[in-house]
Each structure stands twice: as structure tokens, then as C-alpha cells.
Design a protein around this motif. Structure first.
Motif, PDB file in Angstrom:
ATOM      1  N   THR A  24     -12.385  99.428  21.889  1.00 18.08           N
ATOM      2  CA  THR A  24     -11.356  99.407  23.110  1.00 18.08           C
ATOM      3  C   THR A  24     -12.170  99.552  24.297  1.00 18.08           C
ATOM      4  O   THR A  24     -11.561  99.000  25.102  1.00 18.08           O
ATOM      5  CB  THR A  24     -11.210 101.211  22.960  1.00 18.08           C
ATOM      6  OG1 THR A  24     -10.674 101.488  21.656  1.00 18.08           O
ATOM      7  CG2 THR A  24     -10.255 101.349  23.490  1.00 18.08           C
ATOM      8  N   ASP A  76      -4.332 100.449  20.922  1.00 17.46           N
ATOM      9  CA  ASP A  76      -2.853 100.807  22.479  1.00 17.46           C
ATOM     10  C   ASP A  76      -2.753  99.688  22.307  1.00 17.46           C
ATOM     11  O   ASP A  76      -1.139  99.650  22.602  1.00 17.46           O
ATOM     12  CB  ASP A  76      -4.001 101.945  23.412  1.00 17.46           C
ATOM     13  CG  ASP A  76      -3.511 103.099  23.333  1.00 17.46           C
ATOM     14  OD1 ASP A  76      -3.549 103.967  22.145  1.00 17.46           O
ATOM     15  OD2 ASP A  76      -4.307 103.996  23.601  1.00 17.46           O
ATOM     16  N   GLU A  77      -3.408  99.032  22.793  1.00 16.80           N
ATOM     17  CA  GLU A  77      -2.266  97.454  22.892  1.00 16.80           C
ATOM     18  C   GLU A  77      -2.600  96.296  22.382  1.00 16.80           C
ATOM     19  O   GLU A  77      -3.852  95.845  23.218  1.00 16.80           O
ATOM     20  CB  GLU A  77      -2.262  97.476  24.868  1.00 16.80           C
ATOM     21  CG  GLU A  77      -1.324  98.471  24.864  1.00 16.80           C
ATOM     22  CD  GLU A  77      -1.391  98.375  26.400  1.00 16.80           C
ATOM     23  OE1 GLU A  77      -1.522  97.473  27.148  1.00 16.80           O
ATOM     24  OE2 GLU A  77      -1.184  99.128  27.714  1.00 16.80           O
TER      25      GLU A  77
END
Length: 146
Positions: A24, A76-77
Motif C-alpha cells: 500500500t 483499496d484501489e
């Protein structure tokens, strides 16, 4: 003075908790870099994370790859396949990561280093961690997240 942004970043994963934070961080901090998520498979004669002791090599490699895929899907994306690729390598992380960096023209390494002490006797006695070994042996910058 201009700061050069890395083009290729290696994020090694050893099957330990919270390693997804390194992925991340890398995706957010270096939005234009290509990322290699490297699932390192520890040899049977080396210290291991729980669960993989009796599995055959190909099963352990596939399990490591599947874990890396789940890590990538948990972002998340999720990035495109062109931006992040998953690879596997077998060996001790302190040897595999520096060699992979050299062989694959990697500019930077990002890894999660908290509680990464080697579970081998020498590592415990000397306090040597996987992260410290990677830093000592890697010819490129290494970012360790804790």
C-alpha cells in the motif's frame, strides 16, 4: 537538488502479518513506478513461517503466489497488471532479495520490517533481522516500514 523517483520497486513478501502495508505504501508513495511483488519461498531447511513445513516445493510456491495475489486484491484501489507483477523466488530472504534486485534492475526495495527477526539460532543470538540483512546486502535504497 532534484530527487529521482524509482522506476522499478521490489516489495518482498514472506508470508508475515502486515506486509500488505508495504505494498500500500509503495503504490501510494510512488504512483508512477512499476512494482514487483516478490513472494519469497523459504527452503525447507531454513526457518519458516507456520504452515509450510510439510508441503512440497510446487505447492509452497503456488501458496506463496496465491497469498501475494490476495494481498494485491486487498488494496483499496487495485492497480493494473501492467503496473504490478507478481513473481516468486525460493531461498533465504537475505540472499534472494539482493540477488533479485541485481538481476532485475530494481531501483528500490520496500519491506515491512517489524518483528522480522530471523527464527534461526544464529539470528536470534545476534539479533539479526531479515530487514537488516536485506539492507546490508542490497545495492539499492531500502525502505523499511514498522
Amino acid at each position: 537538488m532534484a530527487t529521482l523517483e524509482p522506476d522499478r520497486i521490489l516489495v518482498p513478501t514472506l508470508g508475515r502479518p502486515r506486509e500488505d502495508e508495504a505494498l500500500t505504501y509503495t503504490l501510494e508513495t510512488f504512483p508512477d513506478a512499476d512494482v514487483i511483488l516478490l513472494a519469497v519461498v523459504t527452503p525447507l531447511d531454513a526457518p519458516m513461517s507456520e504452515g509450510g513445513v510439510l508441503e512440497r516445493h510446487d505447492e509452497r510456491t503456488e501458496a506463496a503466489r496465491a497469498s501475494a495475489v490476495r494481498m494485491l486484491e486487498g488494496v483499496d484501489e487495485p492497480p493494473t497488471e501492467e503496473r504490478v507483477r507478481i513473481d516468486t523466488a525460493e531461498g533465504r530472504p537475505g540472499n534472494v532479495v539482493p540477488q533479485y534486485v541485481t538481476d532485475n534492475d530494481v531501483d528500490h526495495v520496500v519491506l515491512y520490517g517489524h518483528d522480522s527477526r530471523s527464527s534461526g539460532l544464529v539470528g536470534r543470538l545476534l539479533g539479526q533481522s531479515v530487514a537488516a540483512t536485506v539492507v546490508d546486502r542490497t545495492p539499492r535504497p531500502v525502505t523499511i516500514l514498522e
